[in-house]
Scaffold this active site. Structure first.
Site, PDB file in Angstrom:
ATOM      1  CB  CYS A 162      -0.882   0.006   1.246  1.00 44.06           C
ATOM      2  SG  CYS A 162      -2.058   1.364   1.260  1.00 44.06           S
ATOM      3  CG  HIS A 205       0.631   6.243   6.354  1.00 40.45           C
ATOM      4  ND1 HIS A 205       0.292   6.443   7.668  1.00 40.45           N
ATOM      5  CD2 HIS A 205      -0.336   5.438   5.838  1.00 40.45           C
ATOM      6  CE1 HIS A 205      -0.834   5.788   7.927  1.00 40.45           C
ATOM      7  NE2 HIS A 205      -1.236   5.178   6.844  1.00 40.45           N
TER       8      HIS A 205
END
Length: 386
Positions: free
Chosen positions: A78, A301
């Site tokens: 991801c 993130h």
DNA sequence: ATGTTC
């Protein structure tokens, strides 16, 4: 040297977060539990740290002698792909953008011969998940059109050939069901005890993990291609990074395994740290400092969840209708025809991105390059509601 | 997170 954004929880547990950054107690607990796994040397929570399924999200873990696929989770690979399109913001209406974007949920493989060929180019048929390529998925995944709001470092901005007037595209997605299948099969065989370095099981995981990283990047690339086609534009990749992955590294003289789960690698070049769909995103550069090793060479993130998914609808449906939530405080549009996701992914459910960025700045881990604001956040045009 | 969970 003092650093108010460095919280030492235990010998080998730290969190990069300013005192004003919201960190859920349960996430710290998960971090401490993880730090006690055999072979675990050091763990660090990023300012977007939040509880996950057993293991925390927004963290990095460094182990010796063995590694833990469960720490990477099911969405292996991801990550974020950030591109500059050839569209300029000048005469764009957001409603027109939404309309041209259309529906990008259906399997690309059934779309046309042209798209089947584009998918074939990535050679992912053997994964068994070719049908998911080029679509975003659920949860916190999204594609977002953005425009620059502020430039902090003109020299760096210019050196990457960026233009304030260009519409930017950010794609957040991963390996869909493929990575999930890899983790599930792993857990079925080995549980949560981890894999010994050098074992044949470890070698098998490494090769599956590598394939999932390829799949995830191919997926982000195809999503971007598809969006560009719908908008009649082209785009150049500024950066594409995974934030869920395993790597072999040497840290403070020890060779081991670095697990990143919702942690962007603090690599050279530009990196993007997005806020929620109703908040800004920051384009940054990682800095090499005395805290780089403590931070396990990682950054946040994103903003990180503040509320559990299950508590969003009860808290928000009293205050907002789903239609109201399709526009944000920054006046951007939200395409999300999934009633549950509208509430689960509401800006209110996330930490303010400024606290996350402030924490990284105060820890000396980043330099700001630019700030972007959302224009259109695409989640799904799928069935139901609004 | 997930062509949706033991």
């Amino acid at each position: 040297m003092g650093n108010s954004s460095l919280q030492i929880i235990a010998d080998n547990v730290s969190v990069i977060a300013s005192p004003t950054t919201w960190i859920e107690g349960g996430a710290i607990q998960q971090l401490q539990t993880t730090a006690k796994l055999p072979g675990m040397r050091r763990v660090v929570g990023m300012p977007d740290l939040h509880p996950g399924r057993g293991y925390p999200v927004g963290a990095a873990f460094f182990s010796i002698g063995r590694f833990y696929p469960a720490l990477i989770g099911g969405d292996i690979g991801c990550g974020m792909r950030f591109l500059k399109t050839d569209l300029t913001i000048g005469k764009l209406s957001l409603d027109k953008l939404v309309k041209r974007l259309g529906n990008i949920d259906a399997p690309l493989t059934e779309h046309s011969d042209f798209w089947q060929e584009r998918v074939d180019a990535y050679q992912m048929r053997d994964t068994g998940f070719e049908r998911s390529l080029g679509s975003i998925g659920g949860g916190n995944h999204f594609a977002e059109l953005q425009q620059f709001d502020e430039i902090y470092d003109r020299a760096v901005f210019d050196s990457h050939a960026l233009d304030r007037q260009q519409v930017m595209l950010l794609v957040h997605s991963g390996s869909r069901g493929f990575g999930g299948q890899i983790l599930r099969q792993h857990i079925d065989h080995f549980g949560h005890v981890g894999l010994l370095a050098g074992s044949s099981a470890a070698a098998a995981y490494w090769s599956q993990h590598a394939r999932a990283l390829q799949y995830a990047e191919a997926n982000r690339s195809l999503i971007a291609e598809r969006i560009c086609a719908n908008l009649s534009t082209t785009a150049d990749v500024v950066v594409d990074v995974h934030h869920n992955f395993l790597s072999e590294v040497c840290i403070d003289g020890e060779h081991g395994f670095l697990h990143r789960k919702g942690a962007t690698p603090a690599d050279p070049g530009l990196l993007i740290i997005p806020g929620s769909r109703g908040d800004y995103s920051y384009l940054v550069q990682a800095l090499d400092t005395e805290y780089s090793s403590i931070s396990l060479f990682s950054l946040a993130h994103g903003a990180g969840r503040k509320w559990m998914r299950s508590e969003c609808e009860p808290r928000l449906s009293k205050r907002f209708t789903a239609t109201q939530l399709s526009r944000t405080a920054l006046n951007s549009r939200v395409v999300c025809h999934d009633k549950a996701l509208i509430f689960e992914e509401a800006p209110e459910a996330y930490k303010p991105i400024d606290t996350v960025i402030h924490s990284l700045l105060e820890a000396g881990l980043i330099r700001l390059v630019a700030k972007l604001k959302p224009l259109v956040s695409y989640k799904t045009s799928g069935a139901c509601c609004v």
